[in-house]
Design an enzyme around this catalytic site. Structure first.
Site, mmCIF file in Angstrom:
data_model
loop_
_atom_site.group_PDB
_atom_site.id
_atom_site.type_symbol
_atom_site.label_atom_id
_atom_site.label_comp_id
_atom_site.label_asym_id
_atom_site.label_seq_id
_atom_site.Cartn_x
_atom_site.Cartn_y
_atom_site.Cartn_z
ATOM 1 C CG ASN A 51 9.821 5.714 1.792
ATOM 2 O OD1 ASN A 51 8.979 5.302 2.254
ATOM 3 N ND2 ASN A 51 10.774 5.299 0.693
ATOM 4 C CG ASP A 119 1.746 5.170 10.278
ATOM 5 O OD1 ASP A 119 2.567 4.474 9.364
ATOM 6 O OD2 ASP A 119 0.953 4.360 11.068
ATOM 7 C CG ASP A 122 3.228 6.940 5.403
ATOM 8 O OD1 ASP A 122 2.053 6.700 5.435
ATOM 9 O OD2 ASP A 122 3.852 6.138 6.249
ATOM 10 N NE ARG A 127 -3.475 7.118 -1.648
ATOM 11 C CZ ARG A 127 -3.163 6.579 -0.723
ATOM 12 N NH1 ARG A 127 -2.486 5.559 -0.609
ATOM 13 N NH2 ARG A 127 -3.665 6.906 0.438
ATOM 14 C CG ASP A 140 3.724 2.919 6.355
ATOM 15 O OD1 ASP A 140 4.055 2.784 7.578
ATOM 16 O OD2 ASP A 140 2.716 3.073 6.110
ATOM 17 C CG HIS A 141 2.978 -2.295 6.141
ATOM 18 N ND1 HIS A 141 2.121 -1.409 7.118
ATOM 19 C CD2 HIS A 141 2.575 -2.527 4.944
ATOM 20 C CE1 HIS A 141 1.154 -1.524 6.053
ATOM 21 N NE2 HIS A 141 1.580 -1.788 4.904
ATOM 22 C CG ASP A 144 3.668 0.996 10.843
ATOM 23 O OD1 ASP A 144 4.129 2.053 11.403
ATOM 24 O OD2 ASP A 144 2.700 1.020 9.877
#
Length: 397
Positions: A51, A119, A122, A127, A140-141, A144
């Site tokens: 993040n 972006d 991340d 993972r 994230d979204h 965005d």
């Protein structure tokens, strides 16, 4: 102050059962960017929380916007001239002086490409550090959904709003077109359960980066020319944006949604429920557009603040949709910000002498309300999952 509980128990239970599903078929993304990002992420220390990468990338797009706001708040810098000269239609405008330092465009390009890269890595960092989860995707979204307005708001400075360009009103509709295209992807996921990543995202980021670099080389005067007849490069930019939405994003979203019903692989909502997320955005668009068209001042007096207003309202609506589809809950049909927006519209049109005060108050309220919503939701999810947003907890051996 930031302890308000926006998420219900049902939302949190839905996040517990959430599984991320996406499809990325963009050749540029699959064959170029993902191999590049796989290499880049190896240089990121494992103690860096995903993040943090997301947030830094977002801040870089905001910084681009702020830098151009300083040099070109009114979108008039690209139209500055030393003196007027008659020029052939095929030649760039003469007598033009660069108000925005040309070196700044290189900085803007670097910031944008770094933001794009962050972006892209991340999720790979999540993972890699075994910290993947609903919070990271929502974070994230959600960011965005805010960035989608900052980038075109920066590109508008290249063309300006006077000669050889398009008016702030036409840019207002371009902005809405871009916002709707982003929203369609998440409306599609709300009904199909799968996020189909649009091809246009990667191409737009590469194009925007190249345009910034090219402007650094040639200056904004390069764009002061006709392509043919009275049609300019700004007009071509305008057509391209609309064509991308109407002929690519919209048909693909509708087809994927139709296919999920046909194959019974989606959420199988009724037509009314499937369309439910659209009403909140549509109502915002209608009220904003009434205000803009009935006003004697908007959008010409302060297009940058207007773009900030609609971008913020949109991001709040989009974030709530993302929360609903990730938690598998029913999306709200009306966003509460619609009511102060409607009151502001009525008040400004009834008492035009107070319109600017009302407009700036509504913009400030929207930004503060959206920051409050985002901060509270992130804190609530961190408490629920017992994690930190910007810190990776050490695992016990």
């Amino acid at each position: 102050m930031f302890n308000y509980k926006y998420l219900s128990r049902e939302h949190l239970d839905g996040f517990d059962n959430y599984k991320y599903m996406s499809k990325d078929t963009s050749p540029l993304s699959v064959y170029v960017m993902h191999p590049f990002w796989n290499k880049v992420v190896e240089y990121v220390p494992r103690w860096v929380a995903p993040n943090v990468l997301t947030f830094v990338g977002f801040l870089l797009t905001v910084l681009d916007f702020l830098l151009l706001s300083y040099y070109d708040y009114d979108y008039l810098a690209a139209s500055a001239r030393v003196h007027n000269e008659t020029t052939p239609s095929s030649e760039p405008l003469n007598g033009h002086t660069e108000i925005i330092p040309q070196s700044l465009w290189y900085i803007l390009a670097i910031f944008l490409f770094v933001a794009y890269t962050l972006d892209g890595i991340d999720g790979k960092q999540a993972r890699r550090t075994q910290t993947s989860g609903p919070l990271g995707e929502l974070f994230d979204h959600g960011l965005d959904s805010y960035s989608v307005f900052f980038i075109p708001a920066c590109l508008y400075s290249i063309y300006g709003r006077k000669d050889f360009s398009i008016s702030p009103l036409r840019m207002y509709y371009i902005m809405w077109n871009l916002l709707v295209n982003f929203y369609l992807s998440h409306w599609e996921k709300y009904n199909t359960g799968v996020l189909f990543l649009p091809w246009g995202y990667d191409f737009s980021m590469w194009t925007s980066t190249f345009v910034f670099l090219w402007t650094g080389v040639k200056g904004t005067s390069f764009y002061k020319r006709y392509i043919f007849g009275s049609y300019t490069l700004a007009n071509a930019f305008e057509w391209l944006i609309y064509a991308t939405g109407v002929f690519t994003n919209l048909p693909v979203a509708l087809y994927n949604t139709y296919l999920s019903y046909k194959l019974r692989t989606g959420k199988m909502r009724s037509t009314t429920e499937a369309l439910r997320p659209l009403w909140s955005l549509l109502s915002m668009f209608i009220v904003c557009t009434i205000w803009v068209h009935k006003s004697d001042r908007l959008p010409d007096c302060d297009p940058r603040a207007l773009f900030l207003l609609i971008g913020t309202l949109f991001s709040n609506v989009a974030c709530r949709l993302i929360v609903s589809q990730m938690s598998n809950q029913r999306c709200e049909v009306v966003n509460w910000l619609l009511w102060p927006l409607s009151m502001a519209t009525v008040l400004s049109l009834a008492l035009p002498q107070y319109e600017l005060s009302v407009f700036y108050a509504m913009t400030s309220l929207s930004v503060l309300a959206h920051i409050h919503y985002g901060t509270c939701v992130v804190r609530q999810m961190c408490d629920h999952f017992r994690i930190s947003c910007f810190h990776i907890k050490q695992r016990a051996d």
